[in-house]
Design a protein around this motif. Structure first.
Motif, PDB file in Angstrom:
ATOM      1  N   GLY A 173       0.941  -1.175   0.055  1.00 57.31           N
ATOM      2  CA  GLY A 173       0.082  -0.036  -0.162  1.00 57.31           C
ATOM      3  C   GLY A 173       0.957   1.357  -0.002  1.00 57.31           C
ATOM      4  N   ARG A 174       0.314   2.359   0.373  1.00 64.40           N
ATOM      5  CA  ARG A 174       0.838   3.517   0.368  1.00 64.40           C
ATOM      6  C   ARG A 174       1.455   4.039   1.770  1.00 64.40           C
ATOM      7  NH1 ARG A 174      -1.336   9.687  -1.283  1.00 64.40           N
ATOM      8  NH2 ARG A 174       0.847  10.383  -2.258  1.00 64.40           N
ATOM      9  N   ALA A 175       2.730   4.193   1.725  1.00 61.06           N
ATOM     10  CA  ALA A 175       3.392   4.546   3.023  1.00 61.06           C
ATOM     11  C   ALA A 175       3.191   6.190   3.121  1.00 61.06           C
ATOM     12  CB  ALA A 175       4.905   4.274   3.093  1.00 61.06           C
ATOM     13  N   ARG A 176       2.013   6.633   3.657  1.00 62.68           N
ATOM     14  CA  ARG A 176       1.709   8.019   3.557  1.00 62.68           C
ATOM     15  C   ARG A 176       2.806   9.010   4.148  1.00 62.68           C
ATOM     16  NH1 ARG A 176      -3.393  10.993   6.921  1.00 62.68           N
ATOM     17  NH2 ARG A 176      -3.196  12.971   5.905  1.00 62.68           N
ATOM     18  N   TRP A 177       3.655   8.604   5.042  1.00 60.74           N
ATOM     19  CA  TRP A 177       4.790   9.473   5.479  1.00 60.74           C
ATOM     20  C   TRP A 177       6.235   8.904   5.276  1.00 60.74           C
ATOM     21  CZ3 TRP A 177       0.774   8.083   8.626  1.00 60.74           C
ATOM     22  CH2 TRP A 177      -0.236   9.108   9.044  1.00 60.74           C
ATOM     23  N   GLY A 178       6.315   7.610   4.458  1.00 68.63           N
ATOM     24  CA  GLY A 178       7.433   7.359   4.088  1.00 68.63           C
ATOM     25  C   GLY A 178       7.713   7.173   2.540  1.00 68.63           C
ATOM     26  N   GLY A 179       8.588   6.412   1.938  1.00 71.97           N
ATOM     27  CA  GLY A 179       9.070   6.399   0.938  1.00 71.97           C
ATOM     28  C   GLY A 179       8.442   5.268   0.145  1.00 71.97           C
ATOM     29  N   GLN A 180       8.231   5.265  -1.225  1.00 77.07           N
ATOM     30  CA  GLN A 180       7.379   4.281  -2.116  1.00 77.07           C
ATOM     31  C   GLN A 180       8.602   3.571  -2.988  1.00 77.07           C
ATOM     32  OE1 GLN A 180       4.168   3.379  -1.835  1.00 77.07           O
ATOM     33  NE2 GLN A 180       5.189   1.601  -3.014  1.00 77.07           N
TER      34      GLN A 180
END
Length: 322
Positions: free
Chosen positions: A236-243
């Protein structure tokens, strides 16, 4: 718990390399790439006005090369000779990608180069140190180690002690564990949090999480003074992290369609030798980066967690022992 929407802190040995942004909508991106001509395509993809300041901060040479470009069924090697071949092959790719990064990116935009220790390279702390030294000599700025237990944590500690930045790969670890999603139960999530703390305490300065539940991913990536920068894969999406994005997956269709793969590929693997060119790579990567920054990719994976369980994970501080 009230969400902190500030960007995560830049910490530890990765601090000189990370390009963090004040808006949590602009995630730091890690791009998996393997060959020099792919780096040429990536640089071309980013050389447009709307992506001129895109947060591509890392390029990783991953052992998935053995599956993508060489067509092997996995990244596990069979015997000492294959492990030596894998390490030699990876060191050559790191050298090739280092040269391409330095040629195709300006000094103020060049991503840091992360090298993936292949199967066998973490057989012992001494083996991990030797492999990491080889990658450093080839031009790597940091290395990644898959972690599934104490022996791999000992390798993280050994390499970190040399001063080379180390990222710990948690969750699904293709060299070590079976293909399954992690953190889809509260106890499993708490176990991942404990493993992240142990990796941090062993000297890791960042994490890669693969196939973990999105609540776990978001909890680990949330800003925290004792936390680590994080790149996520199929989580999923790491809202505060890196993709983490895979350049090959942006262009080449998977053998079996997958809901969580990028929507951008246009080639079948059989067409790669003739059609997998820097120009096509640039076109497809440009589209994938735009979709990622706009929040359309990746999709949130299905989870067995109920609402109360997800809320409990969200309310847990993963970086402190409760």
């Amino acid at each position: 718990m009230t969400a902190d929407l500030t960007a995560p802190p830049v910490v530890g040995a990765l601090a000189p390399y990370l390009r963090r942004y004040t808006s949590p909508a602009q995630l730091g991106l890690k791009i998996n790439a393997y060959r020099g001509y792919e780096i040429e395509g990536l640089a071309e993809a980013l050389a447009v006005p709307d992506l001129a300041d895109s947060p591509v901060e890392c390029v990783m040479v991953g052992d998935s090369y053995f599956m993508t470009h060489l067509g092997r069924p996995g990244t596990v090697m069979s015997g000492a000779a294959e492990r030596d071949w894998a390490l030699t092959t990876m060191a050559g790719l790191v050298d090739e990608v280092r040269d391409a990064l330095d040629r195709h990116f300006t000094p103020d935009r060049v991503p840091f180069l992360l090298a993936d220790l292949p199967d066998g390279a973490t057989a012992s702390p001494a083996a991990a140190r030797q492999a990491a030294a080889r990658f450093r000599a080839a031009g790597a700025d940091a290395v990644k180690i898959e972690v599934a237990g104490d022996s791999e944590l000992a390798c993280v500690e050994a390499v970190a002690a040399t001063g080379l930045p180390v990222l710990a790969h948690l969750g699904y670890t293709p060299q070590l564990t079976a293909l399954t999603r992690h953190g889809d139960a509260v106890d499993d999530a708490l176990g991942l949090f404990a493993e992240a703390r142990r990796a941090r305490d062993a000297g890791a300065c960042g994490l890669v999480v693969e196939m973990v539940s999105e609540p776990v991913n978001q909890a680990l990536s949330r800003p925290h003074p004792a936390g680590l920068p994080l790149y996520s894969v199929f989580s999923g999406r790491a809202r505060w992290g890196g993709q983490s994005l895979n350049l090959w997956d942006a262009v080449v269709r998977p053998a079996r369609p997958g809901r969580y793969f990028p929507p951008t590929p246009v080639l079948d693997a059989a067409d790669v030798p003739a059609a997998y060119t820097p120009g096509l790579i640039a076109d497809r990567m440009r589209e994938l980066v735009r979709l990622t920054l706009a929040g359309w990719f990746p999709l949130s994976p299905r989870t067995a967690l109920g609402a109360q369980q997800a809320a409990r994970i969200a309310d847990t501080d993963p970086w402190s022992v409760s």
